[in-house]
Design an enzyme around this catalytic site. Sequence first.
Site, PDB file in Angstrom:
ATOM      1  N   SER A  20       0.935  -1.109   0.036  1.00 24.36           N
ATOM      2  CA  SER A  20       0.079  -0.014  -0.007  1.00 24.36           C
ATOM      3  C   SER A  20       0.797   0.932   0.099  1.00 24.36           C
ATOM      4  O   SER A  20       2.170   1.201   0.392  1.00 24.36           O
ATOM      5  CB  SER A  20      -0.977  -0.077   1.242  1.00 24.36           C
ATOM      6  OG  SER A  20      -1.320   1.271   1.510  1.00 24.36           O
ATOM      7  N   TYR A  30       0.966   0.006  10.647  1.00 26.36           N
ATOM      8  CA  TYR A  30       0.350  -0.407   9.498  1.00 26.36           C
ATOM      9  C   TYR A  30       1.370   0.022   8.248  1.00 26.36           C
ATOM     10  O   TYR A  30       1.821  -0.511   7.428  1.00 26.36           O
ATOM     11  CB  TYR A  30      -0.608   0.380   9.156  1.00 26.36           C
ATOM     12  CG  TYR A  30      -1.341   0.045   7.703  1.00 26.36           C
ATOM     13  CD1 TYR A  30      -2.147  -1.174   7.502  1.00 26.36           C
ATOM     14  CD2 TYR A  30      -1.477   1.266   6.723  1.00 26.36           C
ATOM     15  CE1 TYR A  30      -2.672  -1.435   6.142  1.00 26.36           C
ATOM     16  CE2 TYR A  30      -1.851   0.831   5.535  1.00 26.36           C
ATOM     17  CZ  TYR A  30      -2.463  -0.433   5.232  1.00 26.36           C
ATOM     18  OH  TYR A  30      -3.065  -0.666   3.922  1.00 26.36           O
TER      19      TYR A  30
END
Length: 310
Positions: free
Chosen positions: A158, A183
């Site tokens: 991502s 994350y």
Amino acid sequence: MTTTAQHSIGSGFGAHSTAREVVTGIDLSGRLAIVTGGYAGLGLETTRALAGAGAHVVVPGRRPAAAREALDGLAEVAELDLADLESVRRFADAFLDTGRSLDILINNAGVMACPETRVGPGWEAQFAVNHLGHHALANRLWPALARDGGARVIAVSSAGHMRSGIRWEDVQFTRGYDKWLAYGQAKTANALFARHLDTLGRGAGVRAFSLHPGPIMTTLQRHLAAQEMAELGWTDAHGTVRADFKTPAQGAATQTWAATSPQLAGEGGVYCVDCDIAGPESVREWATDPEQAARLWTLSAELTGQDAFA
């Protein structure tokens, strides 16, 4: 065969292409794919596209009953909890026992910005689920990937990787947890995993890619409150999603393209975006650095006990 340069190849696809469009004209009959979490969000759209092109798809997930309901016979379903290495072992060994070759492995399942959660021996959950579980899975499945040559392994990273490189001094966030840094680290780990697996696997004809799917609203946002998504600029005050967000079908396109496109024959080890190899402006150096990729592989092998190349 060497690692591909990080620059566009002019694929002809783009941000608005869908998973079905990128496999148009590609015959996957006789090919077998595993898509982790392939029964919701991007995973479901990926499964639909691969199956529609003729592939036999295996979908392992934490909720097999929900997977069977969502897939309605479209794919073979199995149980897999990426936070549990014993579950990873059971799934992989059961697959290997069938004697089948594996042509495509898409490490799609993941969590984002969850509250501090510890799994296994106290591992931070995002690093454990998004990266370590998939590292163990790919290494355990290596005999099936290498059997016929030509397999591809896809790690769904991502743009969130830009938030953090690998925090070598405290990978498990034992000294202060930040859900977004955690994350970011996990998504960097996904990219580094693909980078090093490609280096290790290319001699056996196995190539690996990572990617940014683009901004999409899926169940991945389940840990975020409406107010937080508005503050991030993803929605307006009324909850309307930003106009430039992709649909799930568009979000699934890049991983489907990376897994199947003949344009990537002989290529590997790169980070992709919008159904093309990303330019260097779209990926941080810490997510493509070969030395960090090798260091992470060593650490992951030590933590999981899985290294097919040891």
